[in-house]
Design a protein around this motif. Structure first.
Motif, PDB file in Angstrom:
ATOM      1  N   SER B 441       2.439  34.927  42.275  1.00  0.00           N
ATOM      2  CA  SER B 441       2.824  34.752  43.671  1.00  0.00           C
ATOM      3  C   SER B 441       1.875  33.764  44.320  1.00  0.00           C
ATOM      4  N   LYS B 442       2.457  32.772  45.004  1.00  0.00           N
ATOM      5  CA  LYS B 442       1.619  31.695  45.539  1.00  0.00           C
ATOM      6  C   LYS B 442       0.727  32.194  46.658  1.00  0.00           C
ATOM      7  N   VAL B 443       1.201  33.237  47.374  1.00  0.00           N
ATOM      8  CA  VAL B 443       0.448  33.721  48.526  1.00  0.00           C
ATOM      9  C   VAL B 443      -0.960  34.141  48.125  1.00  0.00           C
ATOM     10  N   ILE B 444      -1.033  34.897  46.998  1.00  0.00           N
ATOM     11  CA  ILE B 444      -2.328  35.448  46.609  1.00  0.00           C
ATOM     12  C   ILE B 444      -3.090  34.474  45.724  1.00  0.00           C
ATOM     13  N   ALA B 445      -2.357  33.812  44.816  1.00  0.00           N
ATOM     14  CA  ALA B 445      -3.047  33.034  43.784  1.00  0.00           C
ATOM     15  C   ALA B 445      -3.781  31.836  44.368  1.00  0.00           C
ATOM     16  N   THR B 446      -3.246  31.242  45.479  1.00  0.00           N
ATOM     17  CA  THR B 446      -3.918  30.063  46.018  1.00  0.00           C
ATOM     18  C   THR B 446      -5.183  30.452  46.759  1.00  0.00           C
ATOM     19  N   ARG B 447      -5.182  31.673  47.325  1.00  0.00           N
ATOM     20  CA  ARG B 447      -6.346  32.024  48.142  1.00  0.00           C
ATOM     21  C   ARG B 447      -7.506  32.543  47.314  1.00  0.00           C
ATOM     22  N   PHE B 448      -7.174  33.367  46.259  1.00  0.00           N
ATOM     23  CA  PHE B 448      -8.253  33.987  45.489  1.00  0.00           C
ATOM     24  C   PHE B 448      -8.201  33.540  44.043  1.00  0.00           C
ATOM     25  N   PRO B 449      -9.360  33.284  43.434  1.00  0.00           N
ATOM     26  CA  PRO B 449      -9.341  32.962  42.003  1.00  0.00           C
ATOM     27  C   PRO B 449      -8.988  34.190  41.169  1.00  0.00           C
ATOM     28  N   LYS B 450      -8.594  33.912  39.911  1.00  0.00           N
ATOM     29  CA  LYS B 450      -8.151  34.961  38.987  1.00  0.00           C
ATOM     30  C   LYS B 450      -9.170  36.089  38.848  1.00  0.00           C
ATOM     31  N   GLU B 451     -10.470  35.715  38.775  1.00  0.00           N
ATOM     32  CA  GLU B 451     -11.493  36.729  38.521  1.00  0.00           C
ATOM     33  C   GLU B 451     -11.550  37.737  39.652  1.00  0.00           C
TER      34      GLU B 451
END
Lengths: 213, 612
Positions: B441-451
């Motif tokens: 989901s772009k909403v979460i993935a752009t704001r926070f890194p995977k880790e």
């Protein structure tokens, strides 16, 4: 006859003993005979002497009775100073408790295989180290895992910083026009290598409008 | 002019899509990693502790017949379908079902919710495995002997009534309370082990497929090494053959029992881990041209073969344990008789025991009658008949067998490392099912890194998981284990199958598969997807519903320390409410998702129409 009377009248001062020689020693088991009985009497006398210095118990003061094939028998300790009386059971019990180890070793047996039926043995507590072993192993594994996590996270952060620096450099190069990537409509040509770029759906529909010759 | 506008819009859309694809999706390094990940996920604790129990209960060797039929009719088609959906849509469960039909986003959300419940309680098993593993470095093993009581004259009372292994599990590991209502405090030792388990999971999923792909090499292959070692050790144990013969003799009359077929279908279904979204997540990281048909067949066959392999090991261990207990029982009876009648040592053996008992009864009737209540009737069949499943099998029966082996520390360490690998492998799949939709989901993935996303998910699960480390935690564990996933998964997979066949269209799916794999779809798969599997799932669903309704109140097994055994109790009201909530929260997502999408579309259409 005399001994029998003692056993009957002072039943509370008599103790039953049970030996399991074959279970303990297997092939090295010795047979229970009069010599072994003599050794037992000697050990009990020794125990009474060690318990209180004032008693001078003789081997003849220890009386055995009713020896069975199981190897079990009853015994009492008489008091030589006062004739025809037996030493109170509590004293005998305390004495045997104190020297249980010596008695066991004399017969190559243990608490389980040389049983004094009324005297419960205090079981040896298991050896416990000051810090439980599991905490030590836990600590080691925990440190390893945390170190690995920290390493990976830090490496990831460094990688991302490098990538950001690279992409800003690339943008600068694009502005200067030194990049040789062919761009069409703002889209690099490599990603256009799909059928969507070559076949235009709008025009193929138009072809059908013309009647075929 | 109209044509020009359309072309410009098309170009704008095209550029947006290309920008998405520039940020390319992480891939498995090679197809082997994908197969290992699926095997590591599917081969879990259920293969070790559930299948042998089912085999024993439903006809021994004969159970393999319904098991294989269900594998071919239900397991392989559904596994292939999930892998194909994931590989085609290249998204996690929420995104994949949204592409198939916007009204089906609820299915993806339901999968994520069920995976979330599963990961909450499943890692507690890893915590227990860690606990036992750390305690295996002692001599003697702590569950081999009872601890002494306070004045050191004997053993602890509770331990005397039951066995030392059960005491170690119920008292020293769980410190279990007598019922669900008595919650008790959080056990700090278990909480530490749970934290460690979550740290290990975090370490494995930290970098996404990059790290997971390497870890699954170990978690998939190590259990097999340990199982082979145990097979060799198990078959050479004294009395193992008794177990094998008893368990594997087919009792073909069980085939007429409908429960046999239902258990086989259920076992195949849950053993492969369908419906959680993990398989879709794993397949979404594949190259589009990956041959998922072959992989689906391989994974399902390996999963079933592992179940059978594990049950051979388990039955030989059962045989060893039963023979050991039987012989101890006989020895105890012999000792009792020797002591009571003062007979010579060695005069009573296992062979002449019965004759001697009759002789003693005849010669000393009164003393014998007094002794009779203590003389247990030792029976090998009774020992073999004790069928155990679940945590009882894994932690009690196996540890009891291990303590009687030579070099028990080594076997103990090997066994619990194997349990850990199986558990962590399954956890990787569960967390992938939760994280893939989040990172898609772009909403979460752009704001926070995977880790950070993985860390937050692990942290939340760890905190909630502390409930299972309380004194009543094992009862809550049983609730989650029995009810969190069962009904919801059946419904989810049913909706998935119907969606792929009838909403997306079987022909369209066939064409997609043809472009991906390059071969035409076999008619067998089409028949299974369209008719056989949905029918089977519907019948399973109806059976479970009627079973729940007919049994009335739900009950659970509580440990009674004063008696030293399990007793049956009714669930209190709030526990039943939690059960209802568990089932409802995942199943309701499906209709709710459809409703929300419908409402949104309606609002958009109204807005567009008012603008125009």
């Amino acid at each position: 006859m005399f001994a029998f009377l003692l056993f009957v009248s002072d039943a509370q001062n008599a103790f039953k003993v049970r030996l399991s020689i074959k279970t303990a020693l297997g092939d090295n088991a010795y047979a229970w005979d009069a010599n072994e009985e003599y050794l037992f009497k000697a050990m009990v006398a020794f125990t009474m002497r060690r318990y209180s210095t004032k008693t001078t118990t003789q081997i003849s003061n220890v009386l055995l009775c009713n020896v069975t094939d199981r190897v079990s028998f009853w015994f009492v300790v008489t008091d030589s100073s006062k004739n025809t009386t037996t030493v109170p059971g509590s004293e005998v019990e305390a004495a045997i408790r104190m020297n249980r180890n010596r008695i066991n070793n004399a017969f190559l047996l243990s608490d389980k295989t040389l049983q004094f039926l009324k005297i419960s043995s205090t079981l040896a507590p298991p050896v416990e180290p000051s810090t439980p072993v599991w905490l030590i192993v836990f600590g080691v594994v925990l440190c390893l895992i945390v170190a690995a996590i920290v390493f990976l996270v830090v490496a990831g952060i460094q990688q991302r910083k490098k990538k950001n620096k690279e992409s800003t450099e690339r943008e600068n190069l694009e502005e200067k026009g030194e990049v040789t990537i062919t761009i069409e409509n703002g889209i690099p040509c490599e990603t256009l290598d799909l059928k969507a770029g070559h076949i235009n759906g709008v025009f193929s529909a138009d072809d059908e409008r013309f009647t075929s010759l | 002019k109209h044509l020009q506008e359309r072309r410009q819009d098309g170009a704008a859309e095209g550029s947006a899509r290309q920008q998405e694809m520039e940020k390319s999706r992480p891939l498995w390094d090679n197809p082997v990693q994908f197969v290992f990940a699926c095997i590591s996920y599917a081969v879990g604790l259920g293969n070790v502790w559930r299948f042998p129990y089912l085999c024993q209960m439903y006809g021994g060797g004969g159970f393999l017949i319904p098991y294989f039929i269900m594998l071919i009719v239900e397991g392989m088609p559904l596994l292939y379908m999930e892998l194909a959906v994931g590989q085609r849509m290249r998204q996690g469960s929420i995104g994949a079902w949204k592409i198939i039909s916007p009204y089906l986003c609820g299915v993806g959300v339901a999968s994520v919710v069920v995976s979330f419940f599963l990961s909450m309680y499943y890692n507690v098993i890893n915590a227990w495995a860690f606990w036992y593993l750390f305690h295996s470095f002692q001599d003697p093993l702590p569950w081999a002997t009872c601890p002494l009581n306070s004045n050191r004259t004997g053993y602890e009372e509770e331990c005397e009534k039951t066995s030392s292994t059960q005491y170690f599990w119920y008292r020293q590991t769980l410190n279990i309370s007598p019922s669900l209502e008595v919650s008790g405090a959080v056990q700090w030792e278990q909480a530490l082990c749970l934290t460690l388990a979550w740290l290990v999971v975090y370490l494995c999923i930290l970098r996404g497929t990059e790290s997971t792909g390497k870890v699954v090499y170990v978690t998939a292959s190590l259990p097999y090494c340990v199982l082979i070692i145990y097979l060799i050790r198990g078959l050479t144990l004294h009395g193992a053959v008794n177990g094998l013969i008893y368990m594997f003799t087919p009792k073909l009359e069980q085939l007429s029992n409908p429960k046999t077929w239902i258990s086989a279908a259920t076992q195949i279904f849950f053993s492969l881990g369908l419906g959680f979204g993990s398989l879709i997540a794993f397949a979404s990281y594949n190259e589009p041209s990956n041959n998922c048909e072959r992989h689906a067949i391989i994974v399902s066959l390996i999963n079933s073969a592992t179940s059978i392999f594990a049950s051979i090991v388990t039955f030989s261990i059962y045989g060893f344990k039963a023979t050991f207990n039987y012989e101890s029982c006989i020895n105890k009876v012999i000792l009792l008789l020797l002591n009571a009648f003062d007979l010579e040592e060695g005069s009573l053996t296992a062979d002449n025991l019965n004759e001697m008992k009759d002789y003693l009864m005849a010669t000393h009737p009164q003393e014998y009658a007094q002794l009779l209540p203590q003389l247990k009737n030792c029976s090998l069949e009774a020992e073999l008949d004790t069928a155990v499943q679940g945590t009882g099998l894994a932690f009690i029966v196996y540890s009891e067998a291990i303590k009687n082996m030579e070099v028990s520390q080594l076997y103990s360490v090997l066994y619990f490392v194997m349990l850990l690998m199986l558990g962590i492998g399954s956890m990787l799949g569960n967390t992938a099912a939760i994280l893939t939709p989040l990172t898609d989901s772009k909403v979460i993935a752009t704001r926070f890194p995977k880790e950070v996303i993985s860390g937050v998910v692990c942290f939340i699960n760890c905190i909630i998981g502390l409930i299972f480390t309380m004194e009543a935690g094992n009862y809550w564990f049983d609730i989650f284990n029995d009810y969190a996933a069962t009904l919801s998964l059946l419904l989810i997979v049913l909706v998935e199958t119907i969606a792929v066949c009838y909403i997306y269209g079987l022909r369209r799916f066939e064409k997609d598969l043809h472009t991906m794999i390059g071969r035409k779809l076999n008619w067998y798969w089409k028949v299974m997807w369209a008719f056989a599997s949905p029918l089977l799932i519907i019948s399973l669903f109806i059976f479970y519903l009627t079973d729940y309704i007919l049994t009335g109140t739900l009950q659970y097994q509580a440990w009674d320390g004063t008696q030293g055994q399990l007793v049956t109790k009714d669930y209190p009201g709030y526990a039943l409410a939690v059960i209802g909530l568990l089932v409802a929260s995942s199943t309701m997502c499906i209709p709710l998702g459809a409703l929300v999408t419908f409402v949104r579309k309606r609002l958009k259409r109204e807005r567009v129409s008012t603008v125009a």
